[in-house]
Design a protein around this motif. Structure first.
Motif, PDB file in Angstrom:
ATOM      1  N   PHE A  53      -5.579  -7.456  -3.215  1.00 12.61           N
ATOM      2  CA  PHE A  53      -4.261  -6.821  -3.160  1.00 12.61           C
ATOM      3  C   PHE A  53      -3.201  -7.743  -2.582  1.00 12.61           C
ATOM      4  O   PHE A  53      -2.063  -7.342  -2.398  1.00 12.61           O
ATOM      5  CB  PHE A  53      -4.319  -5.529  -2.343  1.00 12.61           C
ATOM      6  N   GLN A  56       0.100  -7.831  -4.205  1.00  6.94           N
ATOM      7  CA  GLN A  56       0.696  -6.519  -4.458  1.00  6.94           C
ATOM      8  C   GLN A  56       1.155  -5.819  -3.178  1.00  6.94           C
ATOM      9  O   GLN A  56       1.645  -4.697  -3.229  1.00  6.94           O
ATOM     10  CB  GLN A  56      -0.298  -5.628  -5.201  1.00  6.94           C
ATOM     11  N   VAL A  57       0.984  -6.477  -2.028  1.00  6.63           N
ATOM     12  CA  VAL A  57       1.358  -5.898  -0.736  1.00  6.63           C
ATOM     13  C   VAL A  57       2.069  -6.957   0.091  1.00  6.63           C
ATOM     14  O   VAL A  57       1.590  -8.088   0.211  1.00  6.63           O
ATOM     15  CB  VAL A  57       0.118  -5.403   0.050  1.00  6.63           C
ATOM     16  N   LEU A  74       7.705  -2.375   3.978  1.00 10.80           N
ATOM     17  CA  LEU A  74       6.427  -2.508   3.289  1.00 10.80           C
ATOM     18  C   LEU A  74       6.719  -2.506   1.802  1.00 10.80           C
ATOM     19  O   LEU A  74       7.326  -1.570   1.286  1.00 10.80           O
ATOM     20  CB  LEU A  74       5.498  -1.342   3.643  1.00 10.80           C
ATOM     21  N   LEU A  76       5.113  -2.614  -2.020  1.00 10.70           N
ATOM     22  CA  LEU A  76       3.897  -2.383  -2.805  1.00 10.70           C
ATOM     23  C   LEU A  76       4.248  -2.522  -4.276  1.00 10.70           C
ATOM     24  O   LEU A  76       5.198  -1.896  -4.755  1.00 10.70           O
ATOM     25  CB  LEU A  76       3.347  -0.974  -2.555  1.00 10.70           C
ATOM     26  N   ARG A  78       4.451  -1.735  -7.976  1.00  8.84           N
ATOM     27  CA  ARG A  78       4.343  -0.435  -8.668  1.00  8.84           C
ATOM     28  C   ARG A  78       3.038  -0.357  -9.448  1.00  8.84           C
ATOM     29  O   ARG A  78       2.416   0.705  -9.509  1.00  8.84           O
ATOM     30  CB  ARG A  78       5.506  -0.235  -9.650  1.00  8.84           C
ATOM     31  N   PHE A  80       0.240  -1.519  -8.609  1.00  9.48           N
ATOM     32  CA  PHE A  80      -0.764  -1.208  -7.594  1.00  9.48           C
ATOM     33  C   PHE A  80      -0.702   0.280  -7.224  1.00  9.48           C
ATOM     34  O   PHE A  80      -1.722   0.974  -7.203  1.00  9.48           O
ATOM     35  CB  PHE A  80      -0.520  -2.102  -6.382  1.00  9.48           C
ATOM     36  N   VAL A  81       0.494   0.778  -6.979  1.00  9.08           N
ATOM     37  CA  VAL A  81       0.679   2.181  -6.591  1.00  9.08           C
ATOM     38  C   VAL A  81       0.228   3.120  -7.708  1.00  9.08           C
ATOM     39  O   VAL A  81      -0.423   4.132  -7.454  1.00  9.08           O
ATOM     40  CB  VAL A  81       2.162   2.471  -6.243  1.00  9.08           C
ATOM     41  N   ALA A  90      -3.229   1.738  -2.208  1.00  6.69           N
ATOM     42  CA  ALA A  90      -1.789   1.660  -1.972  1.00  6.69           C
ATOM     43  C   ALA A  90      -1.332   2.857  -1.138  1.00  6.69           C
ATOM     44  O   ALA A  90      -0.524   2.724  -0.220  1.00  6.69           O
ATOM     45  CB  ALA A  90      -1.035   1.609  -3.299  1.00  6.69           C
ATOM     46  N   ARG A  91      -1.851   4.037  -1.460  1.00  5.24           N
ATOM     47  CA  ARG A  91      -1.510   5.234  -0.688  1.00  5.24           C
ATOM     48  C   ARG A  91      -1.977   5.100   0.757  1.00  5.24           C
ATOM     49  O   ARG A  91      -1.289   5.521   1.689  1.00  5.24           O
ATOM     50  CB  ARG A  91      -2.146   6.473  -1.318  1.00  5.24           C
ATOM     51  N   ALA A  94       0.418   2.790   2.638  1.00  5.25           N
ATOM     52  CA  ALA A  94       1.753   3.403   2.726  1.00  5.25           C
ATOM     53  C   ALA A  94       1.774   4.507   3.774  1.00  5.25           C
ATOM     54  O   ALA A  94       2.673   4.547   4.625  1.00  5.25           O
ATOM     55  CB  ALA A  94       2.175   3.953   1.367  1.00  5.25           C
ATOM     56  N   TRP A 166       8.644  -2.869  -7.828  1.00  7.51           N
ATOM     57  CA  TRP A 166       8.098  -2.706  -6.482  1.00  7.51           C
ATOM     58  C   TRP A 166       8.571  -1.388  -5.876  1.00  7.51           C
ATOM     59  O   TRP A 166       9.686  -0.933  -6.132  1.00  7.51           O
ATOM     60  CB  TRP A 166       8.563  -3.846  -5.576  1.00  7.51           C
TER      61      TRP A 166
END
Length: 178
Positions: A53, A56-57, A74, A76, A78, A80-81, A90-91, A94, A166
């Motif tokens: 990740f 993506q983070v 933060l 992330l 999209r 990935f989310v 991702a959740r 977050a 993102w």
């Protein structure tokens, strides 16, 4: 999913060196990637140590001359989310970020959003049970800001940057009116 221990200080306002030793940084294996100066502020980016990740983070921090965190974002990806397999990860980061970032007095709205994110359930588009901030998290709205009565702002926004979409979750103190 990790929960912020009640005895822990919030990240916003905390000394960066102390913040790096918190459960949030340790749990997500966040490592410093870049650092630069912008006037009096230090701007520092952290990314997860693991490769899955890493791209993506991103956690961007602004730090004052004394080393205290003044704002945090933060980011992330999209993809990935929204990914059915990786989206729960991702959740996880977050909702943990929202729980770790603010002191309890400022955190009521952010905790409500964190609870929505942690459910792993996505309401249908015809359902009106989700908050405006959660609609942004889901990619249905461009931006929403939660303001506390005690001086904090949490902004959730969907942005395109460098050809990628993102989700950004930003936490900061409201500017003081002069």
């Amino acid at each position: 999913m990790p929960r912020m221990p009640a005895s822990r200080a919030p990240l916003l306002g905390q000394d960066l060196n102390q913040a790096r030793d918190t459960w949030f940084f340790q749990w997500f294996h966040l490592q410093r990637q870049t650092a630069k100066r912008d006037g009096n502020l230090g701007l520092i980016r952290f990314v997860p140590q693991g490769g899955a990740f890493r791209n993506q983070v991103a956690l961007d921090l602004a730090v004052d001359p004394g080393g205290a965190i003044t704002s945090m974002t933060l980011g992330l990806g999209r993809k990935f989310v929204d990914d059915p397999d990786d989206g729960p990860f991702a959740r996880d980061i977050a909702q943990a970020f929202l729980r770790a970032a603010l002191p309890p007095a400022d955190a009521l709205g952010a905790r409500g959003l964190a609870d929505e994110i942690a459910t792993l359930e996505t309401p249908s588009e015809t359902e009106r049970g989700s908050s405006e901030a959660y609609d942004v998290f889901l990619g249905r709205s461009p931006e929403f800001t939660i303001e506390s009565d005690y001086g904090a702002q949490v902004t959730v926004a969907n942005l395109g940057m460098e050809g990628e979409d993102w989700l950004l979750i930003s936490v900061r103190r409201k500017p003081v009116a002069q």
